[in-house]
Design an enzyme around this catalytic site. Structure first.
Site, PDB file in Angstrom:
ATOM      1  N   PRO A  57      -2.072   0.642   4.973  1.00  0.00           N
ATOM      2  CA  PRO A  57      -1.099   0.890   3.905  1.00  0.00           C
ATOM      3  C   PRO A  57      -1.623   1.929   2.917  1.00  0.00           C
ATOM      4  CG  PRO A  57      -2.321  -1.106   3.426  1.00  0.00           C
ATOM      5  CD  PRO A  57      -2.781  -0.634   4.786  1.00  0.00           C
ATOM      6  N   CYS A  58      -0.702   2.506   2.179  1.00  0.00           N
ATOM      7  CA  CYS A  58      -1.057   3.453   1.126  1.00  0.00           C
ATOM      8  C   CYS A  58      -1.845   2.700   0.051  1.00  0.00           C
ATOM      9  CB  CYS A  58       0.193   4.075   0.524  1.00  0.00           C
ATOM     10  SG  CYS A  58       1.015   5.189   1.673  1.00  0.00           S
ATOM     11  N   PRO A  59      -2.822   3.305  -0.543  1.00  0.00           N
ATOM     12  CA  PRO A  59      -3.191   4.721  -0.520  1.00  0.00           C
ATOM     13  C   PRO A  59      -4.271   5.075   0.506  1.00  0.00           C
ATOM     14  CG  PRO A  59      -4.403   3.680  -2.272  1.00  0.00           C
ATOM     15  CD  PRO A  59      -3.550   2.602  -1.625  1.00  0.00           C
ATOM     16  N   CYS A  78       2.576   4.818   7.216  1.00  0.00           N
ATOM     17  CA  CYS A  78       2.924   4.264   5.911  1.00  0.00           C
ATOM     18  C   CYS A  78       4.024   5.129   5.283  1.00  0.00           C
ATOM     19  CB  CYS A  78       1.700   4.226   5.001  1.00  0.00           C
ATOM     20  SG  CYS A  78       2.075   3.623   3.335  1.00  0.00           S
ATOM     21  N   THR A 104       3.096   7.718   2.400  1.00  0.00           N
ATOM     22  CA  THR A 104       2.100   8.773   2.589  1.00  0.00           C
ATOM     23  C   THR A 104       2.621  10.136   2.164  1.00  0.00           C
ATOM     24  OG1 THR A 104       1.000   7.562   4.363  1.00  0.00           O
ATOM     25  CG2 THR A 104       0.616   9.930   4.272  1.00  0.00           C
TER      26      THR A 104
END
Length: 159
Positions: free
Chosen positions: A13-15, A40, A43
């Protein structure tokens, strides 16, 4: 310069994709590319904001199998900045070929060597403007950068 590395951070997942890209791009030489693969949804927004701050260029993005997206990021030299534009044209909300038609009209009235900043969020603009500049002896695409909310900034110089 050729791409030196591909980083696949699908499933994270982000980040995480942005953090991974930052770590690797620091080791690249200016002008070299990094291909970041991510699934994700955040992104693109992360990379857009990061490129705006760092001056790196989000050169292109392409959809991959399995809901993944490959982002080509070009490392810019320290102190490298966006070109100076003598005119600007904000075409957000206008579909292609509208941005190119209006840009062509504006560039016709400009002097040789002057630069137009064209902003567009048309999904076809990225490919269309690159193709137009490659085919036109009158303009040169100097640079392109991601902008907020899915738009791009295109710097077009009249030859």
């Amino acid at each position: 310069m050729e791409t030196t590395i591909t980083l696949d951070l699908s499933g994270l997942p982000c980040p995480a994709p942005l953090v991974g890209a930052k770590k690797l791009i620091d080791d690249l030489a200016p002008g070299q590319d990094l291909i970041l693969v991510s699934d994700c949804a955040g992104t693109r927004d992360d990379l857009t904001a990061w490129c705006r701050v760092t001056g790196h260029e989000l050169v292109e993005e392409s959809q991959q199998a399995g809901g993944k997206t490959a982002y080509r990021i070009r490392k810019m030299a320290a102190g490298e900045h966006r070109p100076t534009a003598q005119a600007s044209l904000d075409m957000r909300g206008i579909t292609c070929p509208g941005p190119i038609v209006e840009a062509r009209r504006l560039i016709e009235g400009m002097h040789s060597g002057e630069t137009l900043l064209l902003v567009s969020d048309c999904t076809a603009a990225f490919d269309d403007i690159r193709a137009w500049s490659n085919a036109s002896p009158q303009i040169e695409l100097v640079a392109s950068f991601p902008a907020p909310r899915g738009a791009y900034e295109f710097y077009l110089r009249k030859r």
